[in-house]
Structures are given as C-alpha cells and as structure tokens.
Design an enzyme around this catalytic site. Structure first.
Site, PDB file in Angstrom:
ATOM      1  N   LYS A   1       0.959  -1.294   0.105  1.00  0.00           N
ATOM      2  CA  LYS A   1       0.170  -0.010   0.098  1.00  0.00           C
ATOM      3  C   LYS A   1       0.847   1.285   0.131  1.00  0.00           C
ATOM      4  O   LYS A   1       1.960   1.382   0.303  1.00  0.00           O
ATOM      5  CB  LYS A   1      -0.867   0.027   1.275  1.00  0.00           C
ATOM      6  CG  LYS A   1      -1.910  -0.999   1.327  1.00  0.00           C
ATOM      7  CD  LYS A   1      -2.488  -1.264   2.636  1.00  0.00           C
ATOM      8  CE  LYS A   1      -3.278  -2.493   2.814  1.00  0.00           C
ATOM      9  NZ  LYS A   1      -4.054  -2.512   4.279  1.00  0.00           N
TER      10      LYS A   1
ATOM     11  N   HIS B   1      35.800   0.111 -37.222  1.00  0.00           N
ATOM     12  CA  HIS B   1      37.207   0.526 -36.918  1.00  0.00           C
ATOM     13  C   HIS B   1      37.710   0.098 -35.799  1.00  0.00           C
ATOM     14  O   HIS B   1      37.309   0.082 -34.741  1.00  0.00           O
ATOM     15  CB  HIS B   1      37.640   2.144 -37.082  1.00  0.00           C
ATOM     16  CG  HIS B   1      38.742   2.471 -36.767  1.00  0.00           C
ATOM     17  ND1 HIS B   1      39.906   2.323 -37.740  1.00  0.00           N
ATOM     18  CD2 HIS B   1      39.364   3.054 -35.844  1.00  0.00           C
ATOM     19  CE1 HIS B   1      41.044   2.682 -37.402  1.00  0.00           C
ATOM     20  NE2 HIS B   1      40.796   3.428 -36.408  1.00  0.00           N
TER      21      HIS B   1
ATOM     22  N   HIS C   1      46.417  -3.287 -31.615  1.00  0.00           N
ATOM     23  CA  HIS C   1      46.916  -2.189 -32.059  1.00  0.00           C
ATOM     24  C   HIS C   1      48.240  -1.781 -32.244  1.00  0.00           C
ATOM     25  O   HIS C   1      48.807  -1.249 -31.065  1.00  0.00           O
ATOM     26  CB  HIS C   1      46.095  -0.869 -31.680  1.00  0.00           C
ATOM     27  CG  HIS C   1      46.237   0.258 -32.458  1.00  0.00           C
ATOM     28  ND1 HIS C   1      45.508   1.601 -32.089  1.00  0.00           N
ATOM     29  CD2 HIS C   1      46.246   0.533 -33.736  1.00  0.00           C
ATOM     30  CE1 HIS C   1      45.722   2.548 -33.093  1.00  0.00           C
ATOM     31  NE2 HIS C   1      46.150   1.854 -33.880  1.00  0.00           N
TER      32      HIS C   1
END
Length: 799
Positions: free
Chosen positions: A153, A305, A350
């Site tokens: 409630k 990329h 990378h």
C-alpha cells in the site's frame, strides 16, 4: 496491480530459488575475484547483491538491461582462469549497449544452471512485452520503489516522494485530490489497481483528448469511418482502407465490445498513437524492403574501425567482445590488425601501442559464431596484416579451417565477373579484404607528393596522425612517422613474378632540422596462401581518381583517412561520387582520435563512400547517426544508396548540390513529452527542465538545428506546442535527430534521450518518438509527441 511476472515468480522453481539468494564469485580480472551474495528481487525485474548474506544490498542490474546470458566457456576472462575456477560453474550476463559484461561463478554447476535458466526466462518475458505490457511493468516497478515499507500500500506521503522521483512537481492540494479520488476503498492508502487509476488521472493527456474529440462526433468514440478519416487526413496513410482501420481497431481497442462494434475508445486511440503504428519510424522500413540484388558498391555498409578495441586506441583492452558487439548490432565490415605472436600464433592488437593482445584464431572463431546471428548478408574481414611469411600461413590455415564453407574462397561462378556480386548472392558468406598477389603487374616506379597545403602545423599534425594509422594501404604521406618539410617521397613497389610479392618502401630522406621518428625500411612479404583468400576485395593504394579509372578494377578497394576523404570531397566531390559508383571505398578515423572518438559519417555517405568505419565502442552523436541510418532495411547492415550515387554519369556534387532534386519543407510541431527520466544523479532533488532540439544532417547546405523553449520543473508531462521549420534540398541523404535536454542556466544542458532516423523512413502526422539512451537502449516509456508535415518544394515559415 499484479506484475506480469507474478505468476512465474510464484511458480517457477528456478525463480523461487533466485529470490532466496545465492553466493557467487564476481570476477573482474585475474586478480579481482570477490564473493558476493546475489538475489532476485520480488519484482522479478532487478537483481541485488551484498558483500555478506545478511548485509546491506544494492542494485546490481535490471533485467531490462540484459541482452543475453552466456555460459562460462564463451567468456574470455573465465577461460583464462580455468585452473582456479571451473568453467561449468561460470556464466556471463551480457548487457545492452556498451556496459561491461558481468562474469559470475556459482558454487556448483546446478546453481549456475538455475541462474542461467532463470535469467533466460526473465529476459524472454521482458523482450516479448508489447508497449502496454511494458507500461504496466514500469508502473509496477514504480509502485515497488514508492512502497517504502513494502506493505503493498502507498500512503499520501509515499506518493509525494514517488512523484518527486518521477520528475513531477505538483500542487499538494491537487495531488491530494487525485489521491482521494483514486482511493475508492477510503483506506487512506492506494493499493495496486487504485495506484493505476491515480496514474491515469496524473497522466491524462489533454492534447490527445482534444485531437480525439476533433474527429469524434460524440466525443466518446471514433467510428470506423471517423478513424479512417483521421488516418487518411492527418496520418497521411495513402493506402488507407476500411480494412486497415478495422485491423488497427482490433489491434489497439482494449474493450471487446468496442472491437465488436468496430469503434475506437480514447484508451484505444492513445494505445494506437503510442504503438509502432503510431511511431515516427515507418514500420514498412523495419524489415528488409530494399533491392538486395545490386552490386556491393551500390550499398552503404555498416563498418567498424579497430573492432578488437573496447576502449581507447593507445592503452585500451583488445577483446573478442568487440567483434561480438559489432556483429550483433548489424556491422558487416570488421577490422583485424594482425601481428606476429608467440608460439607461432598471430595476435590481434593496435600495433606499436600498449593495447592488450588477443589470438587471431579466437577472433576468427568469434566471427564464425556471430557473423550471421543478426543478418544473413555478407561479412567483410578487413585484414591489416603485419605478420611474417610463416604466421601468414597460419592465418590462412585458421581462416580456412575455422570458417569452412562460410569463407568465400573462389568467385561465385568460377570466372572473373564484370562487377561485384550482390549482397543477395553473397548471403552467409565471409569475404577477406586485404593485399593480393597479381602476377601480371609490371614493375612500377612512382613519385608521390605530400599533400599541398600541409606545411607547418598541419604537416606536424599529419605526421603525428600517421603514428596511429594502420590501414593496409596507407596514404603515402602517412606511411612514415615523421615531421618533415614539404617534399617529394619516392617509393618503389616490386612485384616479383613468382610465388611471393615483396614491397619495399623507401624511408624519406630528412633535411637538416627535420625529425625522423623512423628511418627503417619497411618490408612486407605476402604469402600466397593468404593472398589466395582475397577474392573481390583487393586493397590498393589510392593515387588519383584518374589513375584509379585507368589502372584499377571493380574488385579493388582503396582506404582513405577521414582527413583525406573530406579534402577530396571538397576538391573533387563529383569525381569521388563517380568513383564510388564502380569501386568500393573505405574511410577510417584519423589517427589523432586516440580516445576512440568518431567523425560524422554523413559527410562521407554524401559522396557515396560505402564503408565508413566507426569506433563503435564510443557512444555519441556520430554513432547515433550511424545507428539511425542502419536501423532501416531490417538492420541488416546494408542500405541501398540513392540512385544519383549509383549512376556512373552522375553530376551530383555533395558540396554544391543542384537540381534535379526534390527539395522538401519539413514542419515539426513539438507538442508534449511523457515520463522523461532524470539521468544526472548528481543533481539530487532537482526536477528536469526539458527542451527538445531537432537536428538535420545531410549535405552541408541542409545541415541545421533548432530547439524549443524549456519547460520548467516538469519531466513527467511537459507541453511545448512549438513549430519548427526546416528546408531540405536533398532529402534522400538527410537524417533527423531529436534530442531532449535538461536545461541548466549555470552549465551545459544535460542529455536526457535521443532518437535518430533517416528522412525517408519518417511517417507524417501525429507521432510518438520513443527515446533512446546514449547507448541506444530504450528509455521506455519516455517519449515526445509531435506532428510531422512534409511539403514538396521550399516554403517559408508562414506556410
């Protein structure tokens, strides 16, 4: 107000055990493995965790944020810990967007299976919900949050706190009157269904009621004829028939009596407006609707990329997760930077940076597994090979053995065609893009100049940029990492008519005062086994459009840095357009974007560049444009270019577009907003002051932005009622972006949500725009309500 999940939560054994809670190890790295206690909350929508079984808990994740569940064998991290943690007891929670995965290890295989089955069930339930079911669940979630003492409630005090959380500022007396009206039991509290009635009173939409009554003769319902008139006159449904109107009534009218009488109530009308049929994005553009039988170079291709990176370009983590995420979002061209690794196994990372390394064979296996889960159309592996002869042979073996029949290893019909095959012809095929031996090539001696106008500061920037660019066919001035004076650079590629190809690049000679960062000769010996896997996508250096037309073939592809591509568009835009009608082009981000930021892909699409590679790990405006563009055509990763970008006689110049183009005027009435969230948690206690910004991206002359005024202290149901006007010369290339911001007079406005779509996919009439987060995740039920009108030609504001 029972939750839609309540039945399963009280009957499914797995969910019952998850609600009791279980200890599991949360694994972040090889050195971070912590025991935590996880428990599914009673709402069935959130999982909390605590450090101790009976300690204070905090939210871990929401089921609506979960994309899928994977077993431990599919986790890179858990596989690296097999000596410490059994894979069978581990699993991974994968989230939508860019949120990191959650790796967990249970105390037993059985407990791991309980959580995997239970989470799969909950995710399936959530993803199958329609708009109304999501709204009901959203209400249930808010009720749970507002009911502080969990007694089922809500007192008025709890309701007041909840209104503030929901971005509602309301007069206390008015709020109390709504509370009393909803409290039919007169208990002084609101229970489930009473709270629903309170919410309906709170969200009563006067603007929709007014629209409804303007087409309804009695103000109570829309007859079949009245609804048909609305669809035809306002929604611009060209093929509107009574059958279509009846179908929509059957779909959205909640009452059985209304369906039998073929009428639409106010609730049904609102349900229609909030549905996919009432969405600004045309449902006809959601499935594959374009011709998929044209040559590959006639399509824009969703491209990534440095796909292996999930962070920045210098120190970021390399992970197969980058490939999984890219492929599952429809990306069809992924990049693989391959270098010599230990134990004869090539690695991906990378080069010349501190990024971590992953095995090439793991990347290939990941591509094989996920390539066609989202789209059946071909995937392109863009190989940047820096390996020795021996490890190139290993690469070729992995590609052949792991990809199997998925790998395209010969032309489709066994002979050299006259144009590239179509996406349809290449269904479920993986193509290799890379260097290729050509026995017929003659010995060439070429002189290449550094680009004019790049002296001084720009020249230094270009030299620095080259340090981080690793395309297989780099531009001559970016081949060597150096800062030098403007001068000619001489290279001499040697093509030996034997089993190998040796390319020798001569390092430039420095002048006094210049700084050479590398003067070593770069040699690449190409292995025939790897070369033979390059069929339709042979990488070649770009020298000029004239040279390409004279010496190159349709199956060859050149790569351009964003810097060079943008310069070519300005200096020779029409030549670039014509070049892209017969040959593929790939554009990649500047090497200066070490933070993995992005450029605006629209500038390159304007010239017909097919593969505009994006750093997909980075959210923002640029990725919104990319995601919006490829949302159409089934999200398959291929979008057919406009006809003037496919015509090899095209006179189109993206910088100077001239007729014949069907210019159009767009009128957007920004009417209202619904349930806008407050995302900036640092501004505790404040309520948003929303404004709507509309942006157009297309050819340079069409790029524009306008915004509404802000509405003070109302994120729940703000009303603007403002009209914005845009004139667009080339609508075929235009993208629209709607952004909702929280106005702040002291600092930058805060982002709330956005939605981006192609002009060609926009529906006219009264439409809802369902907002997405920065990561492209639904913010349901947050939306803005607009009226869209498109007129032919360029009209003034007074129109």
């Amino acid at each position: 107000m029972a939750s839609l999940l309540q039945d399963r939560l009280t009957t499914d054994q797995d969910l019952l055990l998850m609600q009791e809670g279980m200890p599991m190890r949360k694994v972040r790295s090889k050195s971070w493995k912590k025991l935590r206690y996880f428990r599914l909350q009673n709402d069935g929508m959130t999982v909390w965790h605590a450090r101790q079984a009976r300690g204070s808990a905090k939210p871990s994740f929401s089921i609506s944020d979960v994309e899928t569940i994977r077993n431990g064998h599919d986790s890179e991290l858990l596989r690296s810990l097999t000596e410490e943690l059994p894979l069978e007891q581990g699993f991974t929670v994968v989230f939508h967007g860019r949120r990191s995965n959650l790796d967990l290890v249970a105390n037993s295989v059985e407990e791991a299976q309980i959580w995997m089955r239970g989470l799969h069930l909950l995710v399936d339930l959530v993803t199958s919900m329609d708009h109304q079911e999501r709204l009901d669940q959203w209400l249930s979630d808010w009720f749970q949050r507002g009911d502080k003492n969990q007694d089922g409630k809500m007192s008025f005090q709890e309701v007041q706190r909840l209104l503030h959380l929901m971005n509602v500022e309301m007069d206390q007396e008015y709020a109390f009157s709504l509370f009393q009206a909803a409290d039919t039991s007169q208990s002084g509290t609101l229970e489930g269904e009473e709270f629903v009635e309170f919410y309906k009173a709170l969200t009563k939409r006067a603007e929709v009621q007014e629209l409804f009554e303007s087409f309804s003769a009695d103000g109570q319902k829309l007859t079949l004829l009245e609804f048909s008139d609305f669809l035809r006159e306002e929604q611009k449904e060209r093929d509107c028939t009574s059958e279509l109107a009846l179908e929509l009534i059957d779909r959205y009218e909640p009452s059985d009596s209304g369906k039998l009488r073929h009428v639409l109530s106010m609730d049904g009308f609102l349900s229609y407006l909030c549905s996919k049929d009432g969405d600004i994005f045309n449902p006809a553009c959601l499935p594959i609707y374009q011709d998929m039988t044209q040559p590959l170079n006639h399509y824009f291709i969703c491209s990534s990329h440095n796909t292996y990176l999930v962070g920045d370009q210098l120190c970021g983590q390399s992970s197969v997760e980058g490939y999984i995420r890219a492929l599952k979002r429809g990306c069809r061209c992924v990049e693989v930077d391959v270098w010599d690794g230990p134990s004869g196994e090539p690695v991906v990372y990378h080069g010349h940076t501190l990024t971590s390394r992953i095995l090439f064979k793991d990347v290939v296996a990941t591509v094989a597994q996920y390539a066609f889960q989202t789209s059946d159309y071909p995937v392109i592996l863009s190989l940047e090979t820096h390996c020795s002869w021996e490890q190139q042979q290993t690469m070729a073996r992995h590609l052949t053995e792991i990809l199997g029949e998925q790998l395209l290893s010969t032309t489709l019909d066994g002979v050299l065609p006259t144009q590239l095959p179509s996406p349809e012809e290449l269904r479920r095929k993986i193509l290799v893009k890379g260097k290729k031996l050509t026995l017929e090539e003659d010995l060439e001696y070429e002189e290449e100049e550094v680009e004019p106008g790049l002296e001084g500061e720009h020249e230094s920037e270009l030299a620095l940029e080259s340090q981080f660019e690793t395309e297989s066919e780099p531009e001559p001035q970016e081949q060597n990492l150096q800062i030098k004076d403007k001068k000619k650079v001489v290279t001499c590629p040697l093509f030996c008519p034997s089993i190998c190809c040796q390319i020798v690049a001569q390092a430039p000679i420095s002048k006094p005062g210049s700084l050479l960062l590398s003067q070593q000769k770069s040699k690449t010996i190409l292995c025939p086994a790897l070369s033979s896997l390059v069929i339709y996508l042979k990488s070649v250096s770009f020298r000029s459009f004239t040279h390409s037309k004279k010496h190159y073939h349709f199956y060859e592809i050149s790569s351009f840095s964003e810097t060079k591509a943008k310069r070519l568009i300005k200096e020779a835009g029409n030549e670039f357009v014509q070049h892209n009608t017969w040959q593929l082009s790939r554009v990649y981000p500047s090497g200066l974007r070490t933070d993995s930021s992005n450029y605006n892909p629209q500038e390159l699409w304007n010239a017909g560049c097919q593969m505009v590679a994006m750093n997909m790990q980075t959210a923002g405006l640029e990725m919104d444009i990319c995601d919006g563009h490829f949302r159409q055509n089934g999200g398959c990763g291929y979008v057919l270019k406009p006809d003037f970008l496919r015509d090899n006689q095209s006179s189109f110049h993206p910088e100077r577009p001239i007729s014949p183009f069907k210019a159009q005027t767009l009128l957007i009435q920004v009417i209202s907003g619904q349930q806008l969230p407050k995302l900036n948690k640092t501004k505790e206690g404040s309520i948003v002051d929303p404004l709507v910004k509309v942006q157009i991206f297309g050819v340079r002359l069409d790029t524009a932005r306008q915004e509404t005024n802000y509405v003070e202290n109302n994120g729940f149901n703000p009303y603007w009622g403002q009209t914005l006007c845009f004139r667009v010369l080339v609508p075929e290339l235009a993208m629209l972006r709607f952004v909702v911001m929280d106005y702040d007079w002291k600092s930058r406005n805060d982002f709330i949500g956005q939605y981006t779509l192609p002009w060609s996919c926009m529906q006219q009439g009264y439409r809802h725009i369902h907002l997405l987060s920065k990561d492209g995740i639904s913010l349901c039920p947050a939306s803005i309500f607009v009226y869209i009108c498109i007129r032919e030609g360029l009209e003034g504001d007074e129109s």
